[in-house]
Design a protein around this motif. Structure first.
Motif, PDB file in Angstrom:
ATOM      1  N   SER A   1     -10.314  33.273 -39.413  1.00 38.78           N
ATOM      2  CA  SER A   1     -11.657  32.849 -38.847  1.00 38.78           C
ATOM      3  C   SER A   1     -11.876  33.962 -37.785  1.00 38.78           C
ATOM      4  CB  SER A   1     -11.427  31.589 -38.012  1.00 38.78           C
ATOM      5  OG  SER A   1     -10.834  31.731 -36.972  1.00 38.78           O
ATOM      6  N   PRO A   2     -13.543  33.850 -37.427  1.00 40.04           N
ATOM      7  CA  PRO A   2     -13.732  34.690 -36.154  1.00 40.04           C
ATOM      8  C   PRO A   2     -13.096  34.583 -35.264  1.00 40.04           C
ATOM      9  CG  PRO A   2     -15.698  33.562 -37.462  1.00 40.04           C
ATOM     10  CD  PRO A   2     -14.379  32.879 -37.987  1.00 40.04           C
ATOM     11  N   ALA A   3     -12.390  33.338 -34.783  1.00 42.54           N
ATOM     12  CA  ALA A   3     -11.697  33.163 -33.517  1.00 42.54           C
ATOM     13  C   ALA A   3     -10.447  33.911 -33.518  1.00 42.54           C
ATOM     14  CB  ALA A   3     -11.599  31.726 -33.255  1.00 42.54           C
ATOM     15  N   THR A   4     -10.036  34.366 -34.702  1.00 39.35           N
ATOM     16  CA  THR A   4      -8.627  34.879 -34.691  1.00 39.35           C
ATOM     17  C   THR A   4      -8.799  36.419 -34.913  1.00 39.35           C
ATOM     18  OG1 THR A   4      -8.282  34.584 -37.142  1.00 39.35           O
ATOM     19  CG2 THR A   4      -7.550  32.756 -35.625  1.00 39.35           C
TER      20      THR A   4
ATOM     21  N   LEU B   1     -24.380  17.203 -41.030  1.00 38.85           N
ATOM     22  CA  LEU B   1     -23.727  17.314 -42.610  1.00 38.85           C
ATOM     23  C   LEU B   1     -22.173  17.537 -42.527  1.00 38.85           C
ATOM     24  CD1 LEU B   1     -26.688  19.028 -43.754  1.00 38.85           C
ATOM     25  CD2 LEU B   1     -26.205  16.636 -44.119  1.00 38.85           C
ATOM     26  N   GLY B   2     -21.758  17.550 -41.176  1.00 40.59           N
ATOM     27  CA  GLY B   2     -20.329  18.088 -41.042  1.00 40.59           C
ATOM     28  C   GLY B   2     -20.111  19.525 -41.163  1.00 40.59           C
ATOM     29  N   LEU B   3     -21.171  20.343 -40.866  1.00 38.87           N
ATOM     30  CA  LEU B   3     -20.901  21.669 -40.852  1.00 38.87           C
ATOM     31  C   LEU B   3     -20.825  22.253 -39.272  1.00 38.87           C
ATOM     32  CD1 LEU B   3     -20.432  24.114 -42.659  1.00 38.87           C
ATOM     33  CD2 LEU B   3     -22.866  24.484 -42.680  1.00 38.87           C
ATOM     34  N   GLN B   4     -19.847  22.730 -38.855  1.00 37.56           N
ATOM     35  CA  GLN B   4     -19.965  23.523 -37.541  1.00 37.56           C
ATOM     36  C   GLN B   4     -19.684  25.105 -37.704  1.00 37.56           C
ATOM     37  OE1 GLN B   4     -20.479  22.012 -34.675  1.00 37.56           O
ATOM     38  NE2 GLN B   4     -20.470  19.891 -35.349  1.00 37.56           N
ATOM     39  N   GLY B   5     -20.590  25.719 -37.032  1.00 37.23           N
ATOM     40  CA  GLY B   5     -20.381  27.283 -37.058  1.00 37.23           C
ATOM     41  C   GLY B   5     -20.533  27.812 -38.682  1.00 37.23           C
ATOM     42  N   SER B   6     -20.012  28.808 -38.844  1.00 40.48           N
ATOM     43  CA  SER B   6     -19.904  29.409 -40.257  1.00 40.48           C
ATOM     44  C   SER B   6     -18.830  28.753 -41.281  1.00 40.48           C
ATOM     45  CB  SER B   6     -19.735  30.809 -40.019  1.00 40.48           C
ATOM     46  OG  SER B   6     -18.325  31.237 -39.661  1.00 40.48           O
ATOM     47  N   SER B   7     -17.645  28.189 -40.819  1.00 36.45           N
ATOM     48  CA  SER B   7     -16.653  27.837 -41.270  1.00 36.45           C
ATOM     49  C   SER B   7     -15.961  26.582 -41.013  1.00 36.45           C
ATOM     50  CB  SER B   7     -15.750  28.991 -41.523  1.00 36.45           C
ATOM     51  OG  SER B   7     -15.438  29.399 -40.254  1.00 36.45           O
ATOM     52  N   ARG B   8     -16.554  25.593 -40.494  1.00 40.10           N
ATOM     53  CA  ARG B   8     -15.884  24.356 -40.033  1.00 40.10           C
ATOM     54  C   ARG B   8     -16.565  23.285 -40.784  1.00 40.10           C
ATOM     55  NH1 ARG B   8     -11.058  25.859 -38.191  1.00 40.10           N
ATOM     56  NH2 ARG B   8     -11.219  27.114 -36.311  1.00 40.10           N
ATOM     57  N   PHE B   9     -16.142  22.587 -41.509  1.00 39.04           N
ATOM     58  CA  PHE B   9     -16.522  21.468 -42.314  1.00 39.04           C
ATOM     59  C   PHE B   9     -15.936  20.335 -42.677  1.00 39.04           C
ATOM     60  CE2 PHE B   9     -17.507  20.119 -46.894  1.00 39.04           C
ATOM     61  CZ  PHE B   9     -18.743  19.619 -46.767  1.00 39.04           C
ATOM     62  N   ASP B  10     -16.525  19.261 -42.079  1.00 29.25           N
ATOM     63  CA  ASP B  10     -15.921  17.804 -42.132  1.00 29.25           C
ATOM     64  C   ASP B  10     -16.463  17.158 -43.404  1.00 29.25           C
ATOM     65  OD1 ASP B  10     -15.062  15.127 -42.127  1.00 29.25           O
ATOM     66  OD2 ASP B  10     -15.153  15.098 -39.841  1.00 29.25           O
TER      67      ASP B  10
ATOM     68  N   ASN C   1     -19.878  35.170 -40.478  1.00 32.96           N
ATOM     69  CA  ASN C   1     -20.000  34.073 -41.668  1.00 32.96           C
ATOM     70  C   ASN C   1     -19.008  33.851 -42.613  1.00 32.96           C
ATOM     71  OD1 ASN C   1     -19.593  36.625 -43.043  1.00 32.96           O
ATOM     72  ND2 ASN C   1     -21.466  36.640 -44.152  1.00 32.96           N
ATOM     73  N   GLY C   2     -17.731  34.041 -42.022  1.00 33.14           N
ATOM     74  CA  GLY C   2     -16.506  33.628 -42.817  1.00 33.14           C
ATOM     75  C   GLY C   2     -15.749  34.514 -43.487  1.00 33.14           C
ATOM     76  N   ARG C   3     -16.156  35.659 -43.749  1.00 31.24           N
ATOM     77  CA  ARG C   3     -15.678  36.539 -44.737  1.00 31.24           C
ATOM     78  C   ARG C   3     -14.358  37.279 -44.244  1.00 31.24           C
ATOM     79  NH1 ARG C   3     -19.152  37.481 -49.113  1.00 31.24           N
ATOM     80  NH2 ARG C   3     -21.178  37.091 -48.659  1.00 31.24           N
ATOM     81  N   PRO C   4     -13.329  37.283 -44.870  1.00 34.88           N
ATOM     82  CA  PRO C   4     -11.928  37.884 -44.325  1.00 34.88           C
ATOM     83  C   PRO C   4     -12.201  39.289 -43.929  1.00 34.88           C
ATOM     84  CG  PRO C   4     -11.757  37.529 -46.841  1.00 34.88           C
ATOM     85  CD  PRO C   4     -13.237  36.870 -46.264  1.00 34.88           C
ATOM     86  N   GLN C   5     -11.501  39.684 -42.929  1.00 32.66           N
ATOM     87  CA  GLN C   5     -11.636  41.199 -42.365  1.00 32.66           C
ATOM     88  C   GLN C   5     -10.234  41.773 -43.064  1.00 32.66           C
ATOM     89  OE1 GLN C   5     -13.819  42.672 -40.849  1.00 32.66           O
ATOM     90  NE2 GLN C   5     -14.562  41.806 -39.253  1.00 32.66           N
ATOM     91  N   ARG C   6     -10.205  42.219 -44.243  1.00 31.57           N
ATOM     92  CA  ARG C   6      -9.146  42.738 -44.885  1.00 31.57           C
ATOM     93  C   ARG C   6      -8.291  43.593 -44.079  1.00 31.57           C
ATOM     94  NH1 ARG C   6      -9.279  41.411 -50.217  1.00 31.57           N
ATOM     95  NH2 ARG C   6     -11.211  40.447 -50.806  1.00 31.57           N
ATOM     96  N   GLN C   7      -8.737  44.642 -43.361  1.00 34.08           N
ATOM     97  CA  GLN C   7      -8.058  45.428 -42.828  1.00 34.08           C
ATOM     98  C   GLN C   7      -6.981  44.847 -41.401  1.00 34.08           C
ATOM     99  OE1 GLN C   7      -7.356  48.668 -43.485  1.00 34.08           O
ATOM    100  NE2 GLN C   7      -5.718  48.373 -42.304  1.00 34.08           N
ATOM    101  N   ALA C   8      -8.203  43.955 -40.732  1.00 28.11           N
ATOM    102  CA  ALA C   8      -7.375  43.166 -39.466  1.00 28.11           C
ATOM    103  C   ALA C   8      -6.262  42.431 -40.053  1.00 28.11           C
ATOM    104  CB  ALA C   8      -8.690  42.412 -38.860  1.00 28.11           C
ATOM    105  N   ILE C   9      -6.543  41.410 -41.196  1.00 28.87           N
ATOM    106  CA  ILE C   9      -5.423  40.886 -41.898  1.00 28.87           C
ATOM    107  C   ILE C   9      -4.196  41.466 -42.183  1.00 28.87           C
ATOM    108  CG2 ILE C   9      -4.810  39.334 -43.827  1.00 28.87           C
ATOM    109  CD1 ILE C   9      -7.658  38.224 -43.664  1.00 28.87           C
ATOM    110  N   GLN C  10      -4.544  42.843 -42.634  1.00 28.62           N
ATOM    111  CA  GLN C  10      -3.292  43.687 -43.353  1.00 28.62           C
ATOM    112  C   GLN C  10      -2.499  44.160 -42.042  1.00 28.62           C
ATOM    113  OE1 GLN C  10      -4.358  47.183 -45.695  1.00 28.62           O
ATOM    114  NE2 GLN C  10      -2.330  47.270 -46.463  1.00 28.62           N
ATOM    115  N   ASP C  11      -3.415  44.557 -41.100  1.00 29.38           N
ATOM    116  CA  ASP C  11      -2.591  45.144 -39.757  1.00 29.38           C
ATOM    117  C   ASP C  11      -1.938  43.958 -39.169  1.00 29.38           C
ATOM    118  OD1 ASP C  11      -3.936  47.365 -40.424  1.00 29.38           O
ATOM    119  OD2 ASP C  11      -5.409  47.336 -38.906  1.00 29.38           O
TER     120      ASP C  11
END
Length: 489
Positions: free
Chosen positions: A451-454, A204-213, A460-470
């Motif tokens: 993404s979890p990789a970064t 269905l084009g879905l890989q992991g939690s947030s990769r979609f074709d 499950n793809g939800r943004p890590q707000r504190q990590a993004i802010q830091d």
């Protein structure tokens, strides 16, 4: 009670209503003979997942579905927390537990493996039949204990609400371990007597939690010709955008594409409908055994999450927090005493919003995310983020502004060749739809995808707000200084 027309389909493999019943009974007897108590599963989508889930329920055991996108650490935490004494998985994944005694377990057409684990029984609410783990925004997922009665109430509520559409075939597009697809995509369609199509997620084009074709997904939709789908907002955005870019339309056989899991917004719903996708936003939570509200044909307000379904009741308190009743969880795993609440009591969801005069629910975001600006205005960042993501150039956005005179945003574009000029236009468009206190004063382009990789999103793809802010603190500070220099006389 399921209608005789109900069927489970995976490729050329098809189980009729009677075959489903017989195979479920065989598996349930097998589990009872082995003296199992709490059984976890780690499986891709397929007929085996559905058969296993039904058999464990019939045997009176606890099923703990583990999402395949969980990290090894999260899986280990979940298995220990629930005291699982068995894990059912594919042979290729069984090697992750080399010390566990293994035995073959044929399920449908699949040759699975049953691993015996050393988990000890842990306290849990009486009548627990499923434990769903929500990864949320913290490292260790939290176990939500659900009774069979609560899940059945949701499934039957959906059957009643969707009856006028007469859904005859549903294609499961989300992981079955996700409660929304488990209940709304399997239990409800089978209870209605529909065909339920389950395919491995990669098909269905879905890989992991947030990769979609979207191209792969569209081909699968054409192949299986479903009447209904359940999608996450980002999947809907990618599919509708791809259809528009390739001058195509969704198949006319689709009658309902339910969208939930995160804020959607009126713009995305309208864009999807313009290419033939009958998209309708809903709202739910694991603590309420999944979906609580849904827009429907004839009762539809884009930008809202719809009205309460037959099994649910809603209210909003003086602080704007949404409360639900009617199909509540039995408690959180490990709580002493359990946070249980009978169906006639209310559960504070932690989400903020309001009910309009016609009973449509409008969700602004999470109560814990609400920020207070330097001018004392309360702002839900998800509200502003939804406005930003409504622009087709924006893939992801996270908004900040606690104790600041103006809001700021970190934005990740949908395409790498998107210019800063285009993103600035997207910010201006969003600002035009917002009151002055909720407008973006300055923004920066994200250095990497959330993404979890970064490290800037949960598994499950939800943004890590504190990590993004830091990660973007210096860039945000420079942008703020630049904004001040432009506006100071």
């Amino acid at each position: 009670m399921e209608a005789p027309s109900a069927a489970l389909i995976q490729g050329e493999f098809r189980l009729s209503h009677l075959q489903l019943k017989d195979e479920t009974a065989r598996l349930a007897h097998c589990f009872q003979e082995q003296g199992l108590r709490t059984v976890a599963s780690l499986l891709d989508n397929g007929a085996a997942w559905v058969l296993l889930d039904r058999a464990l329920a019939q045997a009176g055991l606890v099923h703990v579905p583990l999402p395949v996108f969980f990290t090894p650490q999260q899986m280990a935490h979940a298995l220990m927390a629930c005291g699982a004494d068995a894990l059912i998985t594919a042979p290729a994944l069984a090697s992750q537990w080399p010390e566990a005694p293994a035995s073959p377990l044929p399920v449908g057409r699949d040759a699975l493996v049953l691993l015996r684990l050393a988990g000890r029984a842990v306290p849990m609410p009486a009548g627990t039949r499923k434990i769903t783990f929500t990864s949320g925004t913290t490292g260790n997922p939290k176990g939500v204990c659900l009774s069979g009665e609560a899940m059945d109430r949701v499934a039957q509520g959906l059957v009643q609400a969707l009856a006028p559409l007469d859904i005859r075939r549903h294609l499961c597009a989300l992981p079955l371990a996700v409660l929304l697809e488990n209940i709304a995509g399997v239990m409800a369609p089978l209870a209605h007597g529909a065909e339920c199509v389950v395919s491995p997620l990669a098909e269905l084009g879905l890989q992991g939690s947030s990769r979609f074709d979207p191209a792969v997904f569209h081909a699968a939709v054409l192949q299986h010709a479903p009447n209904s789908l359940i999608l996450l907002p980002q999947m809907l955005r990618a599919w509708s955008g791809w259809l528009a870019a390739t001058d195509q339309r969704a198949p006319t056989g689709l009658r309902m594409v339910a969208v939930g899991g995160a804020a959607v917004g009126a713009r995305l719903i309208q864009d999807a409908r313009s290419v033939g996708i009958p998209a309708y936003e809903g709202y739910g939570l694991s603590e309420g055994a999944s979906v609580q509200t849904l827009n429907l044909p004839g009762a539809d307000r884009p930008g809202s999450a719809g009205k309460a379904l037959p099994h649910a009741r809603l209210r909003v308190d003086a602080h704007g927090q949404i409360h639900v009743a009617g199909s509540l969880m039995s408690g959180y795993l490990g709580d002493q005493p359990f946070n249980s609440a009978p169906a006639h009591e209310w559960w504070a969801t932690g989400d903020v919003g309001h009910l309009d005069a016609e009973g449509f629910l409008h969700v602004r975001g999470r109560l814990r995310h609400v920020l207070i600006t330097a001018f004392g205005r309360n702002v839900s960042p998800e509200w502003v983020e939804t406005a930003l993501r409504s622009d087709p150039t924006v893939a992801q956005a996270v908004v900040f502004g606690e104790a600041q005179p103006a809001l700021s945003a970190v934005i990740w574009p949908l395409r790498p060749d998107t210019s800063d000029t285009q993103l600035q236009a997207a910010v201006q468009t969003a600002n035009a739809s917002l009151p002055d206190y909720a407008r973006i004063g300055h923004w920066v382009r994200a250095s990497a995808e959330f993404s979890p990789a970064t490290g800037m999103a949960t598994p499950n793809g939800r943004p890590q707000r504190q990590a993004i802010q830091d990660h973007h603190a210096n860039a945000l500070a420079l942008a703020a200084d630049s904004d001040i220099s432009r506006t100071t006389p």
